[in-house]
Scaffold this motif. Structure first.
Motif, PDB file in Angstrom:
ATOM      1  N   LYS A 135     -44.273  70.105  28.729  1.00  8.75           N
ATOM      2  CA  LYS A 135     -44.610  69.295  27.551  1.00  8.75           C
ATOM      3  C   LYS A 135     -44.219  67.847  27.795  1.00  8.75           C
ATOM      4  CE  LYS A 135     -45.793  72.828  24.846  1.00  8.75           C
ATOM      5  NZ  LYS A 135     -44.788  73.825  24.483  1.00  8.75           N
ATOM      6  N   GLU A 136     -45.133  66.959  27.449  1.00 11.62           N
ATOM      7  CA  GLU A 136     -44.822  65.531  27.484  1.00 11.62           C
ATOM      8  C   GLU A 136     -45.060  64.943  26.093  1.00 11.62           C
ATOM      9  OE1 GLU A 136     -45.851  64.053  32.027  1.00 11.62           O
ATOM     10  OE2 GLU A 136     -47.446  63.944  30.519  1.00 11.62           O
ATOM     11  N   THR A 149     -42.026  72.979  20.941  1.00 12.10           N
ATOM     12  CA  THR A 149     -41.800  73.433  22.314  1.00 12.10           C
ATOM     13  C   THR A 149     -41.320  74.879  22.291  1.00 12.10           C
ATOM     14  OG1 THR A 149     -39.492  72.754  22.316  1.00 12.10           O
ATOM     15  CG2 THR A 149     -41.096  71.106  23.014  1.00 12.10           C
ATOM     16  N   ASP A 160     -39.242  75.738  28.319  1.00 12.91           N
ATOM     17  CA  ASP A 160     -40.093  74.580  28.637  1.00 12.91           C
ATOM     18  C   ASP A 160     -39.299  73.481  29.349  1.00 12.91           C
ATOM     19  OD1 ASP A 160     -42.448  75.522  27.645  1.00 12.91           O
ATOM     20  OD2 ASP A 160     -42.425  74.336  25.790  1.00 12.91           O
ATOM     21  N   ILE A 195     -39.344  69.627  29.526  1.00 13.37           N
ATOM     22  CA  ILE A 195     -39.843  68.639  28.566  1.00 13.37           C
ATOM     23  C   ILE A 195     -39.585  67.229  29.091  1.00 13.37           C
ATOM     24  CG2 ILE A 195     -39.547  67.731  26.206  1.00 13.37           C
ATOM     25  CD1 ILE A 195     -38.555  70.722  25.592  1.00 13.37           C
ATOM     26  N   GLU A 241     -35.832  63.743  30.774  1.00 18.23           N
ATOM     27  CA  GLU A 241     -36.338  65.091  31.063  1.00 18.23           C
ATOM     28  C   GLU A 241     -35.218  66.114  30.849  1.00 18.23           C
ATOM     29  OE1 GLU A 241     -39.484  63.789  34.596  1.00 18.23           O
ATOM     30  OE2 GLU A 241     -37.489  64.508  35.128  1.00 18.23           O
ATOM     31  N   ILE A 262     -37.171  68.105  17.633  1.00 16.27           N
ATOM     32  CA  ILE A 262     -37.885  68.937  18.593  1.00 16.27           C
ATOM     33  C   ILE A 262     -37.574  70.388  18.236  1.00 16.27           C
ATOM     34  CG2 ILE A 262     -38.190  69.551  21.023  1.00 16.27           C
ATOM     35  CD1 ILE A 262     -37.278  66.766  21.780  1.00 16.27           C
TER      36      ILE A 262
END
Lengths: 241, 365
Positions: free
Chosen positions: B205-206, B258, B262, B264, B315, B343
């Motif tokens: 995921k970005e 998310t 994941d 991220i 990240e 998030i």
């Protein structure tokens, strides 16, 4: 033509303002103008000395040119939608200049326009009146083609001129000139166009918190003679000496 | 006497020791990391736009929190970026509107993604309903004003300029029309990512997150259409400090979604116009932080600084289910001015990673 208006205006100055309307059709033109006395104007740009310029007394339209007035001049100008009392917009520098010439007038210079526009209701120069600047920002933020107001609205400033800030941006005869002069004096050629971009716009500015003036200068800097905008109109000036 | 001699000896040796010491320091500083600094090298270099440009494409632009797809190309191309600047009243908080000036109709502006070596053609238009001229300064540009000088665009007008993306990194762009602070304070900013030629490691995921301040006449939460308070701006006293252009842009239904496991990546910008951000995710540790949007990663970071007009890439892997809270850890901003994001990590709780053992919030689970 220009001379005759100047002569009439000078004559009108000698009379009581109320008697000007009796002088016929030309007088109504004059009656629609306000005499701005001579004085020293401090430009946005320049050092403490070079920013100061002498303004000769001149006459300026009391209010912006309306759609009705412009349509009568343009003849083929058909007004669609909106009142004829709204300020005319969407006209190029050429059209604005031609209109003023036809009336025996001219566009004001940027210095003349700014010199007059710095006046609040009570002060000839409210440049350093913080509340006044905040009010202007609010007026500029509230501007849009939809929220247009008639030419006879807007606050009446110290000189009796109306609507310099609430209604539309306005053409000046030398709309690019002050910034260009600034760059020749203070910057090398490579920086020529730097005046209206980046933080460097604040270089050589005596009053960097004068955001309303920065906005007006930036609008002018973005224009070419053929440009038109839905929020750009004009008013005319005339010499009186 | 012995002491005296030893002092003399020490004095004689001192210059040599200093030279040796200096050599050791220099070696440590420049020699140590040569193997670790990756794709684009740390050495100062005169970059040239010498890549062969093959083909042409229209850039995919996205609104926050979305990020355009990663670049699969292995060659340089001409990328056309169409950006329209608008002025319109938009939501700043519940019941509060503000006339935002935008790149692409939203705040923050469109995310632009190109590859190092690409020739970017920036086509900037200013909607005819705008009241002000605008331009663009992209920090990814090597050139006059970052493009600003070539792009002053009146309402209804268009400007076009090209630049080669010489340096990789995550860069802020913003309007630079005088008065600049006003154009930034009104919402004119965004991010442009220049991917290194070798690309970025794929992740699951970005997201695109950008912090900024608003200075309004009314107090925080005061309803109605608010306008810029110039004095608050000059005094650096923001009324709002938000992620992605409004209070609540990243919370509730708009939380970033998310899953456990994941990987991220957050592309985070700080538009300012005044404040430095102490960017932090409550309940998570950043595995990698590409400080200031640059090339070298710092690891295992709790809070990272993002300068005004700067960025960072963080990240992390989502090890556990639950909500991670994004804040500016200058914490009054988060609590009272709006700098909150969320998030949501969905999936099974991992009690080895965290378990509540005793206390008022320990349930039957």
């Amino acid at each position: 033509m220009k001379m005759s208006v100047a002569a009439l205006l000078t004559g009108a100055l000698l009379l009581l303002p109320s008697s000007a309307s009796a002088a016929g059709e030309k007088a109504s033109v004059i009656a629609g103008m306000v005499v701005i006395p001579s004085g020293v104007h401090e430009r946005l740009y320049g050092d403490a000395k070079s920013s100061k310029v002498q303004i000769q007394a001149f006459a300026l339209d009391r209010q912006p040119v309306s759609r009705g007035e412009y349509a009568a001049f343009a003849r083929n100008g058909i007004l669609t939608g909106g009142s004829s009392l709204l300020p005319i917009t969407g006209v190029s520098w050429f059209a604005a200049t031609a209109y003023c010439q036809a009336k025996g007038k001219r566009l004001p210079t940027s210095d003349e326009w700014e010199y007059t526009a710095r006046a609040s209701e009570t002060k000839a120069d409210a440049t350093r009146d913080h509340g006044f600047k905040e009010r202007l920002l609010g007026m500029y933020a509230g501007r849009s083609a939809k929220a247009r107001k008639p030419v006879d609205t807007g606050f009446r400033n110290f000189y009796g001129v109306r609507g310099m800030h609430e209604l539309v941006w306005e053409w000046t005869s030398d709309f690019k000139a002050p910034a260009a002069r600034h760059s020749r004096e203070n910057h090398n050629a490579a920086n020529h166009k730097h005046d209206m971009s980046c933080a460097s716009a604040a270089i050589g500015v005596q009053n960097p918190s004068n955001y309303p003036a920065f906005m007006r200068y930036a609008v002018r800097a973005s224009l070419s003679h053929r440009s038109t905008m839905s929020t750009l109109g004009f008013r005319c000036a005339a010499d009186i000496t | 006497m012995t002491r005296f001699i030893s002092q003399i000896t020490f004095r004689r040796l001192l210059p040599a020791m200093l030279v040796l010491g200096l050599f050791a320091v220099v070696t440590a500083a420049f020699g140590r990391d040569t193997g670790r600094v990756t794709e684009f090298g740390s050495a100062l270099q005169l970059r040239t736009a010498s890549d062969k440009i093959v083909g042409e494409e229209i850039a995919v632009l996205t609104d926050a929190p979305n990020v355009p797809p990663s670049i699969k190309r292995t060659h340089s191309t001409k990328v056309i970026v169409n950006l329209e600047m608008t002025e319109k009243a938009m939501r700043l908080a519940d019941g509060v509107e503000y006339t935002m000036w935008t790149f692409g109709g939203s705040v923050p502006g469109k995310f632009i993604r190109v590859r190092q070596g690409d020739l970017v053609e920036l086509r900037l238009t200013n909607h005819s309903s705008s009241t002000m001229p605008h331009n663009i300064d992209l920090h990814a540009v090597t050139g006059p004003g970052g493009g600003a000088e070539a792009s002053l665009t009146m309402p209804g007008g268009e400007s076009v300029f090209t630049f080669t993306a010489l340096n990789p990194g995550l860069f802020v762009y913003h309007c630079a029309t005088s008065p600049v602070p006003m154009h930034i304070a009104n919402g004119m900013y965004g991010l442009i990512l220049v991917e290194p030629k070798d690309g970025l490691q794929p992740v699951d995921k970005e997201f695109y997150v950008m912090q900024s301040e608003f200075y309004t006449k009314g107090k925080f939460g005061e309803p109605g259409l608010q306008t810029l308070d110039m004095e608050k701006g000059i005094d650096e006293r923001p009324t709002y400090v938000v992620f992605n252009g409004s209070v609540g842009a990243l919370t509730g239904d708009k939380s970033l979604k998310t899953d456990v496991g994941d990987h991220i990546r957050l592309f985070v910008g700080n538009a300012g116009p005044n404040l430095t951000s102490s960017f932090h995710a409550i309940g998570e540790i950043f595995d990698n932080v590409y400080t200031e949007g640059g090339t070298v990663a710092q690891h295992n970071v709790q809070t990272t600084l993002i300068p005004a007009g700067g960025s960072t890439i963080v990240e992390f892997a989502a090890e556990n289910a639950g909500n991670l809270i994004l804040v500016d850890h200058s914490i009054f901003r988060a609590f009272n001015k709006g700098t909150l994001g969320m998030i949501a990590v969905n999936g099974a709780a991992n009690k080895k990673v965290f378990a509540a053992v005793k206390g008022m919030n320990v349930g039957d689970n």
